[in-house]
Scaffold this active site. Structure first.
Site, PDB file in Angstrom:
ATOM      1  N   LYS A  38      40.127 -93.621 -31.247  1.00  0.00           N
ATOM      2  CA  LYS A  38      39.200 -94.074 -32.295  1.00  0.00           C
ATOM      3  C   LYS A  38      39.040 -92.982 -33.351  1.00  0.00           C
ATOM      4  O   LYS A  38      38.690 -91.845 -33.037  1.00  0.00           O
ATOM      5  CB  LYS A  38      37.830 -94.405 -31.701  1.00  0.00           C
ATOM      6  CG  LYS A  38      36.807 -94.824 -32.758  1.00  0.00           C
ATOM      7  CD  LYS A  38      35.535 -95.339 -32.123  1.00  0.00           C
ATOM      8  CE  LYS A  38      34.445 -94.302 -32.012  1.00  0.00           C
ATOM      9  NZ  LYS A  38      33.823 -93.921 -33.296  1.00  0.00           N
ATOM     10  N   ASP A  49      37.335 -96.815 -37.121  1.00  0.00           N
ATOM     11  CA  ASP A  49      35.916 -97.190 -37.040  1.00  0.00           C
ATOM     12  C   ASP A  49      35.197 -96.762 -38.324  1.00  0.00           C
ATOM     13  O   ASP A  49      34.505 -95.750 -38.349  1.00  0.00           O
ATOM     14  CB  ASP A  49      35.324 -96.486 -35.804  1.00  0.00           C
ATOM     15  CG  ASP A  49      33.850 -96.759 -35.588  1.00  0.00           C
ATOM     16  OD1 ASP A  49      33.340 -97.772 -36.089  1.00  0.00           O
ATOM     17  OD2 ASP A  49      33.204 -95.939 -34.893  1.00  0.00           O
ATOM     18  N   LYS A  67      33.388 -99.122 -40.320  1.00  0.00           N
ATOM     19  CA  LYS A  67      32.196 -99.974 -40.491  1.00  0.00           C
ATOM     20  C   LYS A  67      31.955-100.360 -41.951  1.00  0.00           C
ATOM     21  O   LYS A  67      30.912-100.024 -42.544  1.00  0.00           O
ATOM     22  CB  LYS A  67      30.951 -99.273 -39.946  1.00  0.00           C
ATOM     23  CG  LYS A  67      31.030 -98.900 -38.473  1.00  0.00           C
ATOM     24  CD  LYS A  67      29.698 -98.338 -37.976  1.00  0.00           C
ATOM     25  CE  LYS A  67      29.695 -97.973 -36.515  1.00  0.00           C
ATOM     26  NZ  LYS A  67      30.481 -96.795 -36.166  1.00  0.00           N
ATOM     27  N   ASP A 117      30.094-104.095 -47.871  1.00  0.00           N
ATOM     28  CA  ASP A 117      29.998-104.109 -49.335  1.00  0.00           C
ATOM     29  C   ASP A 117      30.176-105.552 -49.794  1.00  0.00           C
ATOM     30  O   ASP A 117      30.220-106.469 -48.947  1.00  0.00           O
ATOM     31  CB  ASP A 117      31.080-103.169 -49.926  1.00  0.00           C
ATOM     32  CG  ASP A 117      30.661-102.575 -51.274  1.00  0.00           C
ATOM     33  OD1 ASP A 117      30.109-103.325 -52.108  1.00  0.00           O
ATOM     34  OD2 ASP A 117      30.898-101.383 -51.496  1.00  0.00           O
ATOM     35  N   PRO A 125      32.032-108.967 -50.854  1.00  0.00           N
ATOM     36  CA  PRO A 125      33.272-109.480 -50.260  1.00  0.00           C
ATOM     37  C   PRO A 125      34.543-109.001 -50.968  1.00  0.00           C
ATOM     38  O   PRO A 125      35.509-108.596 -50.317  1.00  0.00           O
ATOM     39  CB  PRO A 125      33.112-111.001 -50.381  1.00  0.00           C
ATOM     40  CG  PRO A 125      31.635-111.219 -50.316  1.00  0.00           C
ATOM     41  CD  PRO A 125      31.029-110.050 -51.038  1.00  0.00           C
ATOM     42  N   ASN A 126      34.542-109.014 -52.308  1.00  0.00           N
ATOM     43  CA  ASN A 126      35.756-108.634 -53.036  1.00  0.00           C
ATOM     44  C   ASN A 126      36.161-107.192 -52.745  1.00  0.00           C
ATOM     45  O   ASN A 126      37.343-106.890 -52.539  1.00  0.00           O
ATOM     46  CB  ASN A 126      35.505-108.831 -54.537  1.00  0.00           C
ATOM     47  CG  ASN A 126      36.750-108.561 -55.342  1.00  0.00           C
ATOM     48  OD1 ASN A 126      37.763-109.242 -55.159  1.00  0.00           O
ATOM     49  ND2 ASN A 126      36.695-107.549 -56.183  1.00  0.00           N
ATOM     50  N   THR A 145      23.467 -99.406 -32.007  1.00  0.00           N
ATOM     51  CA  THR A 145      22.754 -99.120 -30.750  1.00  0.00           C
ATOM     52  C   THR A 145      21.692 -98.037 -30.945  1.00  0.00           C
ATOM     53  O   THR A 145      20.863 -97.819 -30.071  1.00  0.00           O
ATOM     54  CB  THR A 145      23.729 -98.710 -29.618  1.00  0.00           C
ATOM     55  OG1 THR A 145      24.637 -97.752 -30.136  1.00  0.00           O
ATOM     56  CG2 THR A 145      24.499 -99.893 -29.102  1.00  0.00           C
ATOM     57  N   ARG A 186      29.290 -93.429 -19.667  1.00  0.00           N
ATOM     58  CA  ARG A 186      29.204 -92.125 -19.000  1.00  0.00           C
ATOM     59  C   ARG A 186      29.612 -92.276 -17.542  1.00  0.00           C
ATOM     60  O   ARG A 186      29.080 -93.156 -16.850  1.00  0.00           O
ATOM     61  CB  ARG A 186      27.764 -91.573 -19.044  1.00  0.00           C
ATOM     62  CG  ARG A 186      27.301 -91.150 -20.436  1.00  0.00           C
ATOM     63  CD  ARG A 186      28.070 -89.932 -20.930  1.00  0.00           C
ATOM     64  NE  ARG A 186      27.689 -89.527 -22.274  1.00  0.00           N
ATOM     65  CZ  ARG A 186      28.235 -89.991 -23.398  1.00  0.00           C
ATOM     66  NH1 ARG A 186      29.193 -90.883 -23.356  1.00  0.00           N
ATOM     67  NH2 ARG A 186      27.848 -89.545 -24.581  1.00  0.00           N
ATOM     68  N   GLY A 199      33.675 -90.759 -25.766  1.00  0.00           N
ATOM     69  CA  GLY A 199      33.873 -89.545 -26.575  1.00  0.00           C
ATOM     70  C   GLY A 199      33.704 -88.293 -25.762  1.00  0.00           C
ATOM     71  O   GLY A 199      34.612 -87.853 -25.044  1.00  0.00           O
ATOM     72  N   ARG A 200      32.505 -87.704 -25.833  1.00  0.00           N
ATOM     73  CA  ARG A 200      32.253 -86.390 -25.247  1.00  0.00           C
ATOM     74  C   ARG A 200      32.631 -86.213 -23.773  1.00  0.00           C
ATOM     75  O   ARG A 200      33.105 -85.129 -23.419  1.00  0.00           O
ATOM     76  CB  ARG A 200      30.790 -85.991 -25.499  1.00  0.00           C
ATOM     77  CG  ARG A 200      30.564 -85.621 -26.955  1.00  0.00           C
ATOM     78  CD  ARG A 200      29.113 -85.681 -27.353  1.00  0.00           C
ATOM     79  NE  ARG A 200      28.614 -87.060 -27.396  1.00  0.00           N
ATOM     80  CZ  ARG A 200      27.395 -87.403 -27.739  1.00  0.00           C
ATOM     81  NH1 ARG A 200      26.527 -86.476 -28.068  1.00  0.00           N
ATOM     82  NH2 ARG A 200      27.039 -88.669 -27.768  1.00  0.00           N
TER      83      ARG A 200
HETATM   84  O1  C5P Z   1      30.511 -89.027 -27.180  1.00  0.00           O
HETATM   85  P1  C5P Z   1      30.199 -90.470 -26.960  1.00  0.00           P
HETATM   86  O2  C5P Z   1      30.911 -91.072 -25.764  1.00  0.00           O
HETATM   87  O3  C5P Z   1      28.716 -90.754 -26.973  1.00  0.00           O
HETATM   88  O4  C5P Z   1      30.833 -91.170 -28.253  1.00  0.00           O
HETATM   89  C1  C5P Z   1      30.708 -92.542 -28.494  1.00  0.00           C
HETATM   90  C2  C5P Z   1      31.424 -92.906 -29.754  1.00  0.00           C
HETATM   91  O5  C5P Z   1      31.143 -94.261 -30.052  1.00  0.00           O
HETATM   92  C3  C5P Z   1      30.996 -92.109 -30.985  1.00  0.00           C
HETATM   93  O6  C5P Z   1      32.123 -91.998 -31.835  1.00  0.00           O
HETATM   94  C4  C5P Z   1      29.931 -92.978 -31.606  1.00  0.00           C
HETATM   95  O7  C5P Z   1      29.833 -92.793 -32.995  1.00  0.00           O
HETATM   96  C5  C5P Z   1      30.492 -94.366 -31.310  1.00  0.00           C
HETATM   97  N1  C5P Z   1      29.519 -95.450 -31.322  1.00  0.00           N
HETATM   98  C6  C5P Z   1      28.396 -95.487 -30.503  1.00  0.00           C
HETATM   99  N2  C5P Z   1      27.528 -96.542 -30.582  1.00  0.00           N
HETATM  100  C7  C5P Z   1      27.770 -97.541 -31.439  1.00  0.00           C
HETATM  101  C8  C5P Z   1      28.893 -97.524 -32.259  1.00  0.00           C
HETATM  102  C9  C5P Z   1      29.756 -96.450 -32.171  1.00  0.00           C
HETATM  103  O8  C5P Z   1      28.192 -94.574 -29.712  1.00  0.00           O
HETATM  104  N3  C5P Z   1      26.954 -98.572 -31.471  1.00  0.00           N
END
Ligand code: C5P
Length: 232
Positions: free
Chosen positions: A34, A61, A63, A66, A68-69, A117, A179, A208-209
């Site tokens: 991503k 990603d 997002k 704006d 539509p055009n 979220t 997690r 991510g992390r």
């Molecule tokens: O590090 P972590 O696992 O929390 O990263 C989650 C990824 O998903 C990040 O890039 C975060 O911006 C993205 N994300 C999110 N919640 C969302 C949309 C995207 O955590 N609703």
């Protein structure tokens, strides 16, 4: 149709850190990565071309939200990058989402963000003057997304069953906030394990992390992949 690979969120500030990260993986390991706003705005489209040249799949990603055009034109340009999935905000409306689909074409998956979220029900009511429950708002946006002909939504794992019930079993639910059991939660509010995401019916997970900041990112990735694909 569940994607077997967890999508790794490349939340890195520049090209070099991405290269250092990816160099740790065996060359033959095909990844799903991503690219978010930070990396894309820092490196431009070159990072997408680089990752595609390595044979990996890309979820871009950005997002978009704006008129539509403008969204249609932006998506037409992004379609040239051969991304595998990208997204818009459902709040842009059905006409904007249809325009996004026209611009992107059918080759890539197109999904929508419903309520972020990070938005609580109290904030949604105060900021957006939407007086329903948060889940109702998410399900409403998901329904509009399906009507516009998009493939699915980004959502919390807790919302998957309500969304699939209101749309269809094939409607894609992509869930971040994953997690492994016992891992640090960081700033995520509502997290689930890869095993639970699988049970709940997520089609894609974004991690991510727990991978990028791990002492051994490859081992962490393999463990999360095994848990997600039910091989543990
Ligand atoms: O590090 P972590 O696992 O929390 O990263 C989650 C990824 O998903 C990040 O890039 C975060 O911006 C993205 N994300 C999110 N919640 C969302 C949309 C995207 O955590 N609703």
């Amino acid at each position: 149709m569940r994607e077997q690979r967890p999508i790794i969120a490349l939340d890195f500030p520049n090209f070099e850190t991405v290269k250092t990260f990816l160099d740790q993986f065996p060359k033959e390991e095909s990844l799903y990565l991503k690219i978010g706003m930070e990396l894309y705005y820092s490196t431009g489209p070159e990072i997408v071309r680089y990752i595609k040249s390595l044979g990996h799949a890309v979820f871009l990603d950005l997002k978009l939200h704006d008129i539509p055009n403008t969204v249609e034109s932006a998506m037409r340009v992004l379609s040239l990058l051969d991304v595998d999935m990208t997204n818009v905000h459902a709040a842009g409306g059905v006409e904007m989402m249809k325009a996004a689909r026209r611009g992107l074409g059918d080759k890539a998956k197109l999904i929508a963000v419903t309520q972020l979220t990070s938005t609580s029900q109290v904030q949604m009511r105060a900021d957006q003057n939407i007086q329903t429950s948060l889940v109702d708002s998410v399900v409403h946006y998901a329904t509009r997304t399906a009507e516009a002909g998009l493939d699915g939504v980004v959502c919390s794992a807790k919302e998957v069953s309500a969304i699939k019930e209101a749309t269809s079993a094939n409607f894609v639910c992509l869930t971040p906030g994953i997690r492994p059991a016992g891992a640090s939660v960081g700033d995520q509010q509502r997290v689930v394990t890869p095993e639970l995401a699988q049970e709940i019916g997520s089609d894609y997970i974004v991690v991510g992390r727990p991978i990028t900041q791990a002492e051994n990112p490859v081992a962490s990735y393999q463990a999360i992949k095994a848990a997600w694909s039910g091989q543990l």
